[in-house]
Design a protein around this motif. Structure first.
Motif, mmCIF file in Angstrom:
data_model
loop_
_atom_site.group_PDB
_atom_site.id
_atom_site.type_symbol
_atom_site.label_atom_id
_atom_site.label_comp_id
_atom_site.label_asym_id
_atom_site.label_seq_id
_atom_site.Cartn_x
_atom_site.Cartn_y
_atom_site.Cartn_z
ATOM 1 N N GLY A 34 1.566 6.262 -6.778
ATOM 2 C CA GLY A 34 0.320 6.954 -7.076
ATOM 3 C C GLY A 34 0.512 8.460 -7.022
ATOM 4 O O GLY A 34 0.026 9.192 -7.886
ATOM 5 N N ARG A 35 1.278 8.905 -6.020
ATOM 6 C CA ARG A 35 1.517 10.345 -5.894
ATOM 7 C C ARG A 35 2.355 10.828 -7.083
ATOM 8 O O ARG A 35 2.101 11.886 -7.648
ATOM 9 N N ILE A 41 -7.990 10.092 -8.253
ATOM 10 C CA ILE A 41 -6.774 10.228 -7.440
ATOM 11 C C ILE A 41 -7.137 10.366 -5.968
ATOM 12 O O ILE A 41 -6.527 9.748 -5.089
ATOM 13 N N LYS A 42 -8.173 11.146 -5.716
ATOM 14 C CA LYS A 42 -8.611 11.346 -4.342
ATOM 15 C C LYS A 42 -9.015 10.018 -3.695
ATOM 16 O O LYS A 42 -8.589 9.686 -2.586
ATOM 17 N N ALA A 71 1.022 4.029 -2.797
ATOM 18 C CA ALA A 71 0.760 5.426 -2.479
ATOM 19 C C ALA A 71 1.866 6.294 -3.073
ATOM 20 O O ALA A 71 1.624 7.374 -3.615
ATOM 21 N N THR A 101 9.042 13.401 -7.258
ATOM 22 C CA THR A 101 7.650 13.849 -7.155
ATOM 23 C C THR A 101 7.584 15.281 -6.643
ATOM 24 O O THR A 101 6.833 16.105 -7.171
ATOM 25 N N LYS A 111 0.841 -1.196 0.000
ATOM 26 C CA LYS A 111 0.000 0.000 0.000
ATOM 27 C C LYS A 111 0.876 1.244 0.000
ATOM 28 O O LYS A 111 0.603 2.203 -0.728
ATOM 29 N N CYS A 161 -5.179 3.960 -0.472
ATOM 30 C CA CYS A 161 -3.807 3.648 -0.073
ATOM 31 C C CYS A 161 -3.613 3.872 1.415
ATOM 32 O O CYS A 161 -2.896 3.143 2.081
ATOM 33 N N GLN A 162 -4.289 4.943 1.917
ATOM 34 C CA GLN A 162 -4.026 5.258 3.316
ATOM 35 C C GLN A 162 -4.834 4.366 4.250
ATOM 36 O O GLN A 162 -4.308 3.817 5.199
ATOM 37 N N ALA A 186 0.145 11.008 -10.038
ATOM 38 C CA ALA A 186 -0.765 12.149 -9.961
ATOM 39 C C ALA A 186 -0.010 13.418 -10.366
ATOM 40 O O ALA A 186 -0.546 14.260 -11.098
ATOM 41 N N ASN A 201 -5.975 7.676 -3.256
ATOM 42 C CA ASN A 201 -5.132 8.029 -2.113
ATOM 43 C C ASN A 201 -5.754 7.548 -0.820
ATOM 44 O O ASN A 201 -5.092 7.021 0.064
ATOM 45 N N LYS A 202 -7.056 7.749 -0.754
ATOM 46 C CA LYS A 202 -7.777 7.315 0.433
ATOM 47 C C LYS A 202 -7.604 5.812 0.618
ATOM 48 O O LYS A 202 -7.336 5.320 1.706
#
Lengths: 429, 331, 435
Positions: free
Chosen positions: A207-208, B320-321, A204, A248, A200, B327-328, A211, B324-325
């Motif tokens: 993913g960042r 994306i929002k 993340a 990033t 995860k 992932c967290q 984005a 991210n949620k």
């Protein structure tokens, strides 16, 4: 005879920065930085990065095991999750291209040759250190065949089996299994366990980064452009080896600056500048020959469909249940299903993607680069050209390699093409 | 101040909503309404296009249409072909009117049995057990079952009315429907968990019903929306879905076929990812849960429209929002 | 399979949530028939309802002439349906099945139980039944929706019109064996009906038309319809006052809500009744209520609307088993509905409709005049009849249900678990046929 003293004068190795290879990088970088006006201030990070790595030969620190990848299909989230660091081995140096000619037939892809050349040299630039594992997805023939050669150079190589048909369910199942096996290989390599939390966190992180890339990508929709394509390529090239978090942050800074530019009504190019979508073989620093020629000639690369930029960072993963099984399968799907690589049997997705890019980015034309010897791109040219013909979108097909010899001839062709785009635009207006 | 920026803002808020949470609460409210609404004297009639089970006598806030439909079809034939059957027609029209509003969204958002399956899935997820998938071949075979069940659901009552089958077989689908046993349980009625020994047919039907309920419990634990795959209501929905107001639309030109939508699809519908030609992408198995829209990273590639007006559109920012949620927290 | 055809759809309709009882047709009248051992003349197959009705009226009139209801077998012939297959298998009664606690068996041999030592009109206490003699022996009727009391029974009415109801006045204290009440010229008879939205003091219900023996009335609105057939007759110095009461619930699914709500709170007592029995509703009782064997049921004996203490109350089950009790200061008596339905398993019908009869009696030393004759005491007698059904506990098994469920959960759960554990062999989809 025995008493003769032979004074061997050791040949002092010249510092890297004075090597031909560094010179090649230096020239291109200077060109990128100095020959264009009003580069974004936030690009300085990337200019400095490339100068340090490619011109000075500075070392790039990394944590954990180093896993080299020769293609975008190696799931980097998994590599990060195992605490290792991925580095993309695809190389754009003409120097290495020439070195790599020893391994491959003359008429083969410069990229593959350069990669082999790089791996076979003692002084690898960028100075990433020796990869603990080289992951070689079985994509195109040339990459497949380099596998054994890389192994011969003393590397541990893992062939990540990749299907060459992507529509069928069988290929999905096959690929998901390949990825799972890759994960267990990584476990062997790192001795660590894959956990939900690790994966995860890795997702993340990427993913960042994705984005941030998408934000940059979206800024390029703006007409007239806020940023030139050569800078964008430099940014995505840096993703090959730079620390992902640092990268990033730098891209986010660049985005912030672009947002300011947008608010201020800034123009990086003339409003009449022909907008070009770049597709085909990937431009990798220092081989930014074509993008630079285009932008020197007054055009601007607004988007691309290459595996050194868009294809590498654009597609994002959705997960339904954040369990390892689901996450890994979803990741696998992301690396296979949206991929527009020409190694697949069909290229409908690539054609649709290109049409969509031209439409979304209000491009005037397309420039198609095929490295001579990259058969798959050469072979796909025809179908892509037909598609654009149908849609009434002009396309320039350029077959080239890493050598700088054809620059003059190419610049003429590109100028003529851009001129025709301009005229077309004028006629339409 | 023009209304446009406000409208855009509203649109952004909707498109970037934490969809899973929204859906969870929506389903919870719908579940409470239809399983316990009867206690508040709510009665929405007996033509509801989802499993608001009529056997849940105390709590139901309305009755699933399949129950009256089967009973009406089970009338003696002489009566079935008389004017009294006009009621069947008006009943069906009422059902269609209900259905048209949310289309299969009734399945994905309202159906108590669907919600229950989602909860069972959530339980499994929390236990860290992976879900099962069908292979493509299994999918192709199993997807037909619901149409077979629909046909049987119509033919058997006709047979009962015609004296061919025992009345103990009526209403045939209700007797094997897990909702009949499970939903009354929520209001403390366990009487459906019995085998009826009054006749051979009754023994068979009630034992079959219990077996299917047991299968339902096991199935929905390992397979997301296990039962929806076989639901004759879903088949009936699909047959009349043309004029529905809520629609799932796909813009194939924006689709990258990344398969994100397929990855989250409870019903494993491949078309949602692979079909770039059909614009009306709702298939017979779809429950219109709109998870695909929420998980699509391509702006405008998937959207839910109501009477032609987009109400929930896939956006990059929203993706994306939500991602991210995920992932967290990871749900 | 044969008798399935005759299953009444009324019960099924009870479930029809669009529910309009009005949709029922004359078919219902026939569908309650149980098996018969005598083949009776019946109207031609293709007779219209009118012709059929005329046929039955004529036959009924003949029967009155022949036996007057004296012989339960010969006279109480059923009206066989013209359109249903007639099962000629003999009726299986279980009265010969001896049960240890069979209390106070009425005088069956005579074919006419003797009531409570009082023979008012030949047969015993008068009561209102929703089926003519020998018919109401529990053909499977009514559905899971259920009808309270006698609701939904013998309902007729033209298609699309209001449902109607027939009641028969019978005499005797055995629900199955009592015959028609005989005419008695000396008595003063009066029949009242209290409709849900009619006057609470009731309206007179016209006596049966010539040749028919049933009271027929329409039920246009939902609610409880109560019929009181009272009779007063002097016997020596004793005035016998008898009130036969029936309560019919008429509710339809999807009917008018307000109507239903009104009906549920409406009074169920006739203040002018010299004596009556009221079935006490359970607090959670809904409109579609079915009494099941095994249930506790309280009855209240009222005199002019006031509780009557000390009344002798007798509950008679379908099979004629009875129990007696005395009403308490609130006029209440409690009976547990005994299970008295023990057919062979093959014949068991879970929708078997059984009738019960409650008879209350009280004496009072009241003086007065009746038809210019004095009397010194009054004997009050009242009856209330209703239906009950086999308890689901008699045929539904939780143990089996849960057992099967659990077994399958365990089996399938294990199977799925093992399959998922073992499914480690990929790429075996293609298998070749070696032949």
């Amino acid at each position: 005879m025995e008493n003769e003293i032979h004074q061997v004068i050791p040949i002092q190795p010249a510092p890297y920065s004075r090597s031909r290879q560094a010179g090649e990088a230096q020239t291109v970088l200077d060109h990128i930085v100095d020959d264009f006006e009003e580069n974004p201030a936030a690009m300085q990070y990337f200019y400095d990065l490339f100068r340090q790595v490619y011109c000075h030969g500075d070392e790039i620190p990394h944590s954990g095991k180093l896993v080299g990848t020769t293609c975008i299909q190696a799931p980097e989230e998994l590599i990060y999750a195992f605490g290792a660091t991925p580095v993309r081995l695809c190389n754009g140096s003409y120097h290495y291209d020439q070195r790599g000619a020893d391994f491959m037939p003359a008429k083969s892809c410069s990229l593959v040759k350069a990669t082999l050349g790089m791996l076979s040299s003692d002084n690898v630039i960028p100075k990433i250190g020796k990869p603990d594992l080289v992951v070689n997805p079985s994509t195109c023939d040339q990459k497949k065949k380099s596998s054994v050669m890389i192994e011969g150079m003393g590397y541990q190589v893992y062939d990540l089996e990749f299907p060459n048909v992507k529509e069928s369910e069988a290929s999905r199942v096959y690929w998901r299994r390949s990825v799972r096996e890759f994960a267990s290989e990584l476990r062997k390599l790192t001795g660590k366990r894959l956990t939900r939390a690790n994966l995860k966190a890795a997702m993340a992180m990427t993913g960042r980064a994705q984005a941030a890339f998408r934000a940059l990508h979206n800024f390029r929709r703006q007409t007239p452009s806020l940023i030139l394509g050569k800078d964008a390529f430099l940014v995505t090239n840096a993703y090959f080896f730079d620390d992902i978090s640092r990268w990033t942050v730098a891209v986010e800074k660049l985005n912030a600056e672009l947002a300011e530019r947008q608010a201020a009504g800034f123009r990086a190019v003339q409003s009449k500048a022909p907008r070009v979508v770049f597709t085909g073989s990937p431009p990798i620093f220092p081989n930014l020959k074509l993008p630079l020629l285009i932008e020197e000639a007054g055009g601007v690369v607004v988007a691309d469909e290459t595996c050194s930029a868009n294809r590498m960072l654009y597609d994002m993963t959705a997960v339904d249940e954040w369990l390892l099984n689901d996450m890994v399968d979803s990741l696998a799907d992301k690396y296979l299903k949206p991929c527009t690589c020409p190694i697949f049997t069909r290229n409908d997705d690539r054609k649709r993607r290109l049409l969509d890019l031209v439409d979304q980015f209000k491009a005037d034309g397309v420039i198609y680069q095929a490295f001579s010897g990259c058969q798959v791109y050469e072979m796909e040219y025809r179908s892509v050209a037909e598609e654009f013909n149908k849609a009434g979108i002009p396309m320039l097909y350029i077959e080239t390699d890493y050598s700088p010899d054809d620059q003059g001839q190419l610049s003429t062709r590109i100028e003529a093409f851009l001129e025709s785009l301009k005229n077309r635009k004028k006629r339409r207006a | 101040m023009s209304a446009k920026p406000v409208l855009d803002k509203v649109r952004d808020v909707v498109n970037e909503v934490d969809f899973n949470r929204f859906r969870f609460w929506f389903q919870l409210v719908a579940f409470v309404l239809f399983v316990y609404g009867g206690y508040l004297a709510i009665d929405l009639g007996s033509k509801l296009p989802f499993f608001s089970c009529g056997y849940n006598r105390e709590g139901r806030a309305g009755v699933c249409y399949l129950l009256p439909l089967q009973h009406q079809l089970g009338r003696p034939l002489a009566m079935l072909f008389s004017m009294a059957s006009l009621a069947i027609l008006t009943g069906f029209l009422t059902f269609v009117l209900w259905f048209i509003v949310l289309n299969k969204g009734w399945c994905g958002f309202v159906c108590p049995l669907g919600t229950l399956q989602d909860w069972i899935s959530a339980l499994r997820r929390r236990m860290g057990i992976r879900f099962s998938n069908y292979t493509q071949g299994q999918f192709a075979q199993l997807t037909k079952i619901k149409f077979v069940l629909l046909a049987l659901m119509i033919l058997i009552p006709l047979g009962v009315g015609g004296g061919i089958f025992s009345r103990d077989m009526s209403p045939p689908f209700c007797l094997i429907c897990p909702a009949r046993m499970i939903l009354p349980m929520f209001t403390g009625d366990f009487s459906q968990f019995t085998v009826d020994f009054s006749s051979k047919t009754a023994i068979f039907m009630t034992a079959l019903g219990i077996s299917i309920t047991a299968l339902f419990l096991v199935g929905s634990f390992v397979k997301k929306r296990f039962f929806c795959f076989f639901c004759p209501m879903s088949a009936l929905h699909y047959l009349i879905s043309k004029p529905a107001l809520l629609k799932l639309k796909k813009d194939g030109s924006k689709c990258t076929r990344c398969g994100d939508c397929y990855a989250v699809c409870d019903m494993e519908i491949k078309e949602i990812a692979d079909d770039v030609k059909t614009t009306d992408i709702m298939t017979d198995d779809c429950t219109l849960c709109l998870k695909c829209v929420a998980s699509c990273p391509e702006s405008g590639a998937l959207k839910a429209t109501f009477a032609g007006i987009p109400i929930f559109v896939s956006t990059e920012a929203g993706f994306i929002k939500r991602m991210n949620k995920g992932c967290q927290h990871g749900k | 399979m044969k008798d399935l055809a005759r299953y009444c759809l009324g019960g099924m309709l009870a479930l029809l949530l669009i529910g309009n009882v009005t949709a029922q047709t004359g078919l219902d009248e026939h569908s309650a028939h149980a098996s018969s051992d005598v083949v009776r003349p019946r109207p031609p197959e293709n007779a219209t309802p009118e012709e059929r009705r005329a046929f039955y009226q004529k036959r009924a009139a003949e029967r009155v002439k022949a036996g007057g209801g004296g012989d339960p077998v010969a006279a109480l012939a059923r009206t066989a349906p013209g359109n249903a297959t007639l099962d000629t298998a003999p009726v299986k009664r279980t009265q010969d099945k001896s049960t240890p606690a069979k209390p106070e068996e009425p005088a069956r041999a005579s074919g006419r139980p003797a009531g409570m030592g009082m023979a008012m009109r030949g047969g015993g206490p008068l009561w209102l039944s929703d089926s003519p003699p020998s018919r109401g022996d529990g053909a499977a009727r009514g559905g899971m929706g259920g009808m309270m009391g006698m609701g939904g029974m013998a309902m007729g009415g033209e298609r699309g019109g209001a449902p109607s109801k027939r009641l028969w006045l019978r005499a005797g204290s055995d629900p199955q064996k009592s015959g028609f009440a005989r005419e008695d010229g000396e008595a003063i008879n009066e029949t009242l009906i209290v409709r849900p939205q009619g006057p609470i003091e009731g309206e007179a219900l016209p006596p049966p038309v010539d040749g028919k023996k049933n009271l027929l009335f329409d039920m246009p609105v939902q609610g409880y319809y109560r019929v009181y057939a009272s009779s007063r007759k002097l016997q020596g110095e004793v005035l016998n006052v008898s009130v036969a009461k029936a309560e019919i619930s008429n509710f339809g699914h999807g009917g008018d809500e307000e109507e239903r709500a009104q009906a549920l709170v409406a009074p169920r007592v006739l203040e002018s009744a010299p004596i009556e029995i009221v079935r006490e509703k359970a607090p959670d009782e809904k409109t579609f209520f079915q009494l099941k064997s095994g249930d506790e049921q309280a009855f209240v004996v009222l005199q002019k609307g006031l509780p009557l203490q000390g009344a002798r109350v007798r509950f008679v089950s379908h099979e004629g088993w009875s129990k007696e009790a005395v009403s308490d200061e609130q006029g209440r008596v409690n009976f547990q509905i005994i299970r008295d339905y023990f057919p062979p398993w093959d014949d068991f019908k879970k929708r078997f409709k059984a009738s019960y009869l409650v008879i209350a009696e009280a004496n009072a030393a009241e003086q007065g005049m009746f038809k210019d004759m004095p009397y010194s005491s009054v004997r009050y007698q009242t009856t209330l009849s209703g239906n009950y059904y086999p308890s689901p506990n008699d045929y539904r098994s939780y143990a089996w249900g849960l057992g099967i469920g659990l077994l399958i959960v365990l089996f399938c759960g294990t199977a799925v678990y093992l399959y998922r554990r073992r499914r480690l062999k990929p790429f075996r989809e293609v298998r070749f046929d070696e032949r």
